[in-house]
Design a protein around this motif. Structure first.
Motif, PDB file in Angstrom:
ATOM      1  N   GLU A   1       0.835  -1.209   0.000  1.00  7.42           N
ATOM      2  CA  GLU A   1       0.000   0.000   0.000  1.00  7.42           C
ATOM      3  C   GLU A   1       0.869   1.258   0.000  1.00  7.42           C
ATOM      4  O   GLU A   1       0.589   2.213  -0.726  1.00  7.42           O
ATOM      5  CB  GLU A   1      -0.902   0.021   1.232  1.00  7.42           C
ATOM      6  N   ILE A   2       1.918   1.241   0.801  1.00  4.95           N
ATOM      7  CA  ILE A   2       2.822   2.391   0.893  1.00  4.95           C
ATOM      8  C   ILE A   2       3.550   2.597  -0.442  1.00  4.95           C
ATOM      9  O   ILE A   2       3.726   3.730  -0.891  1.00  4.95           O
ATOM     10  CB  ILE A   2       3.823   2.207   2.049  1.00  4.95           C
ATOM     11  N   ALA A   3       3.948   1.507  -1.098  1.00  2.00           N
ATOM     12  CA  ALA A   3       4.613   1.617  -2.404  1.00  2.00           C
ATOM     13  C   ALA A   3       3.731   2.367  -3.395  1.00  2.00           C
ATOM     14  O   ALA A   3       4.217   3.169  -4.196  1.00  2.00           O
ATOM     15  CB  ALA A   3       4.960   0.230  -2.943  1.00  2.00           C
ATOM     16  N   ASN A   4       2.443   2.121  -3.335  1.00  9.17           N
ATOM     17  CA  ASN A   4       1.508   2.780  -4.249  1.00  9.17           C
ATOM     18  C   ASN A   4       1.272   4.242  -3.897  1.00  9.17           C
ATOM     19  O   ASN A   4       0.577   4.945  -4.621  1.00  9.17           O
ATOM     20  CB  ASN A   4       0.191   2.019  -4.295  1.00  9.17           C
ATOM     21  N   ARG A   5       1.843   4.691  -2.792  1.00 10.11           N
ATOM     22  CA  ARG A   5       1.706   6.084  -2.384  1.00 10.11           C
ATOM     23  C   ARG A   5       2.991   6.885  -2.591  1.00 10.11           C
ATOM     24  O   ARG A   5       3.050   8.046  -2.206  1.00 10.11           O
ATOM     25  CB  ARG A   5       1.304   6.160  -0.908  1.00 10.11           C
ATOM     26  N   CYS A   6       4.015   6.265  -3.170  1.00 10.87           N
ATOM     27  CA  CYS A   6       5.255   7.032  -3.372  1.00 10.87           C
ATOM     28  C   CYS A   6       4.935   8.204  -4.309  1.00 10.87           C
ATOM     29  O   CYS A   6       4.062   8.110  -5.169  1.00 10.87           O
ATOM     30  CB  CYS A   6       6.392   6.147  -3.879  1.00 10.87           C
ATOM     31  N   PRO A   7       5.610   9.329  -4.118  1.00 12.40           N
ATOM     32  CA  PRO A   7       5.277  10.530  -4.891  1.00 12.40           C
ATOM     33  C   PRO A   7       5.332  10.351  -6.410  1.00 12.40           C
ATOM     34  O   PRO A   7       4.472  10.873  -7.127  1.00 12.40           O
ATOM     35  CB  PRO A   7       6.308  11.557  -4.409  1.00 12.40           C
ATOM     36  N   VAL A   8       6.316   9.630  -6.930  1.00 12.57           N
ATOM     37  CA  VAL A   8       6.393   9.452  -8.378  1.00 12.57           C
ATOM     38  C   VAL A   8       5.222   8.600  -8.860  1.00 12.57           C
ATOM     39  O   VAL A   8       4.607   8.901  -9.889  1.00 12.57           O
ATOM     40  CB  VAL A   8       7.751   8.854  -8.801  1.00 12.57           C
ATOM     41  N   HIS A   9       4.880   7.543  -8.122  1.00 12.33           N
ATOM     42  CA  HIS A   9       3.732   6.701  -8.492  1.00 12.33           C
ATOM     43  C   HIS A   9       2.467   7.552  -8.569  1.00 12.33           C
ATOM     44  O   HIS A   9       1.717   7.492  -9.541  1.00 12.33           O
ATOM     45  CB  HIS A   9       3.556   5.567  -7.466  1.00 12.33           C
ATOM     46  N   ARG A  10       2.238   8.355  -7.539  1.00  7.80           N
ATOM     47  CA  ARG A  10       1.030   9.191  -7.518  1.00  7.80           C
ATOM     48  C   ARG A  10       1.026  10.175  -8.675  1.00  7.80           C
ATOM     49  O   ARG A  10      -0.011  10.421  -9.291  1.00  7.80           O
ATOM     50  CB  ARG A  10       0.917   9.915  -6.178  1.00  7.80           C
TER      51      ARG A  10
END
Length: 144
Positions: free
Chosen positions: A115-124
């Motif tokens: 879940e945290i990986a999907n919140r990294c700034p570049v991902h977002r």
């Protein structure tokens, strides 16, 4: 408080059909297209840099989270690929991101890390999960 912008400059270097010098602060990089696209494969292609940015951001974000929560994460690895696919007659870009987490993590901690990986700034930013606006303008020259 507004942050100061971080500048990256890119310019043709005259050493190949598509070769580009990329300057980010004190770092100098080279970009090129693969031979199949008419380049000389002298450096990573633009999408390689995009994948690298996503992978680095993912790994760093997971490390920061593990440190904050004092999780027993010993190593993070991220492998990414990009391809064009067709869904319902429409071509789209698909990035596949494989994340390896080493350490004595519980299944719940591992799920939370995803879940945290999907919140990294570049991902977002690249997935539309943030407000991104790209403003383009013509200038007389680029100052590096």
């Amino acid at each position: 408080m507004a942050q100061h912008p971080h500048f990256v400059s890119v310019a043709e270097n005259g050493k190949g059909r598509y070769q580009q010098d990329v300057v980010a602060g004190r770092h100098r990089l080279l970009a090129d297209e693969p031979a199949a696209m008419g380049g000389e494969d002298a450096g990573p292609a633009p999408f390689d840099y995009l994948l690298g940015a996503l992978g680095a951001c993912t790994s760093m974000t997971l490390r920061m989270y593990a440190e904050l929560k004092q999780l027993p994460l010993t190593h993070v690895g991220v492998a990414l690929s990009h391809e064009k696919i067709e869904i319902d007659g429409q071509k789209i870009d698909r990035i596949t991101r494989d994340i390896a987490l080493d350490g004595d993590l519980t299944p719940e901690q591992r799920a939370r890390m995803l879940e945290i990986a999907n919140r990294c700034p570049v991902h977002r930013t690249i997935s539309g999960g943030s407000n991104l606006r790209i403003e383009s303008r013509l200038v007389d020259r680029i100052v590096s």
